[in-house]
Every structure is written in structure tokens, then in C-alpha cells.
Design a protein around this motif. Structure first.
Motif, PDB file in Angstrom:
ATOM      1  N   ALA A 103       0.517   9.664  -9.515  1.00 30.66           N
ATOM      2  CA  ALA A 103      -0.622   9.072 -10.184  1.00 30.66           C
ATOM      3  C   ALA A 103       0.040   9.539 -11.282  1.00 30.66           C
ATOM      4  N   ILE A 126       1.099  -0.901  -0.134  1.00 34.64           N
ATOM      5  CA  ILE A 126       0.530   0.240   0.124  1.00 34.64           C
ATOM      6  C   ILE A 126       0.983   1.455  -0.167  1.00 34.64           C
ATOM      7  N   ARG A 127       1.917   1.187   0.734  1.00 36.72           N
ATOM      8  CA  ARG A 127       2.859   2.409   0.493  1.00 36.72           C
ATOM      9  C   ARG A 127       3.818   2.814  -0.476  1.00 36.72           C
ATOM     10  N   GLN A 128       3.481   1.877  -1.305  1.00 40.99           N
ATOM     11  CA  GLN A 128       4.832   1.575  -2.169  1.00 40.99           C
ATOM     12  C   GLN A 128       3.242   2.617  -3.444  1.00 40.99           C
ATOM     13  N   GLN A 129       2.214   1.904  -3.665  1.00 43.84           N
ATOM     14  CA  GLN A 129       1.458   2.601  -4.327  1.00 43.84           C
ATOM     15  C   GLN A 129       1.199   3.541  -3.760  1.00 43.84           C
ATOM     16  N   MET A 130       1.048   4.105  -2.726  1.00 45.65           N
ATOM     17  CA  MET A 130       0.883   5.464  -2.156  1.00 45.65           C
ATOM     18  C   MET A 130       2.285   6.584  -2.226  1.00 45.65           C
ATOM     19  N   SER A 131       2.914   5.765  -2.487  1.00 43.02           N
ATOM     20  CA  SER A 131       4.091   6.744  -3.153  1.00 43.02           C
ATOM     21  C   SER A 131       4.919   7.408  -4.400  1.00 43.02           C
ATOM     22  N   GLN A 132       4.374   5.724  -5.297  1.00 44.11           N
ATOM     23  CA  GLN A 132       4.215   5.990  -7.001  1.00 44.11           C
ATOM     24  C   GLN A 132       3.534   7.545  -7.429  1.00 44.11           C
TER      25      GLN A 132
END
Length: 186
Positions: free
Chosen positions: A163, A155-161
């Protein structure tokens, strides 16, 4: 009244059990006070029966142990200068004292002391059981942490990339005409 007196004796005994050299012990000065004899009399009785008191039943404190223990002891028997360090009696040594000191009071005091040692053992066992359960809980939590950590990292990786804008899908509607959008063609 007699029961209250027994509780007071029991409490006195419990406060006078110390951990020295890895053994739960009572000091000769405290035992003499409880038995109602002078410390010198108690030590003389022990020395007359020294074969009954091997090293695991009784030992004499070093002066460093006396200095380390003195702040913990609040009894008056420690006042003044001492020529010799007190003796420390393990539970077995206290039992053996009952065969050396044969008064009615000695019998009653020995019963109170044995009860105090039994109570102390029960408390230690209960604390060990609690410590074991706590360690088991910590192991479970650590294993759960591992299972939870990987989804949280994803989830953190998704949030750090950041959009990325995607291609538009659908039709452009301008002034009433419906044409496929140019974003769809390439």
C-alpha cells in the motif's frame, strides 16, 4: 423355498462370470458344476458339436491365463493338477450349450445364466451413464475455474502490492484555525 433357491443359483452364476480377453465368460469347470455334470462330460459334448462353438462363443484358456485367474476362483473344481486348461464360454457360447446339454436342470441353469448376463450388461450401462455425467460435470467445473481464476488473480495482485501512502486530503486543524494542509499544495 423355490424362489430362495433361484436366488442362490443366480448369485452363484454372477460370481462366476469373468472378464478374459475382453469378453465376459464362464469357465467350463463352473458350468459343469452348475449343470450337474463332470467337466469332462461337458467338454466331450462340446467337442462332438464343435461346429456350434466358433471362436467368439468359446476358447480355451492359456496356462498363463489359468495362473492369473486362479487366485480369483474359490470353487473346489480347480483343485489338483490339470492336464488341460478349462474352456471359456461367452454369453453366446452358454446359450449354445443349452442345445447340446438337454436336461431339465440345463434349462433352469441357462435361464439363470442369461439373467446374470443381462444384469451385468445393465450394471455396465448404468456405470457408463454415471461416468459420462461425471465427465460432463468435470468439464463444467474446469470452465468455471477459468472464469473464477482471473478475478482471484486480480485480487491476489492487489493484495501483493504494498500500500502506497496517498496524499492527505482535507484541512489541518491546529489550535482552532482551519488552513488548507500543506500536503494539498505543491
Amino acid at each position: 423355498m423355490r424362489r430362495d433357491r433361484a436366488l442362490v443359483v443366480q448369485e452363484k452364476v454372477e460370481r462366476r462370470i469373468f472378464l478374459i480377453r475382453g469378453h465376459k465368460v464362464m469357465l467350463s469347470t463352473d458350468l459343469a458344476e452348475l449343470y450337474g455334470v463332470a467337466p469332462k462330460v461337458l467338454v466331450q459334448a462340446v467337442k462332438r458339436n464343435v461346429e456350434r462353438f466358433p471362436g467368439d462363443f468359446m476358447f480355451q484358456l492359456t496356462f498363463q491365463e489359468v495362473r492369473d485367474l486362479k487366485p480369483q476362483v474359490v470353487t473346489s473344481s480347480w483343485g489338483g493338477a490339470r492336464r488341460a486348461a478349462p474352456y471359456a464360454f461367452t454369453e453366446h457360447g452358454v446359450v449354445m450349450l443349452s442345445s447340446v446339454l438337454r436336461s431339465r436342470r440345463a434349462i433352469q441353469v441357462n435361464i439363470a445364466i442369461m439373467r446374470a448376463f443381462v444384469k451385468l450388461r445393465a450394471m455396465v450401462a448404468a456405470n457408463k451413464e454415471l461416468a459420462d455425467k461425471l465427465a460432463e460435470l468435470e468439464r463444467k467445473v474446469e470452465s468455471h475455474d477459468g472464469h473464477i481464476r482471473s478475478p482471484v488473480e486480480a485480487i491476489r495482485q492487489q493484495m501483493s502490492q504494498p500500500a502506497q501512502p496517498g496524499r492527505r486530503i482535507g484541512f489541518d486543524v491546529k489550535a482552532g484555525s482551519a488552513r488548507p494542509s500543506s500536503a494539498g499544495r505543491r
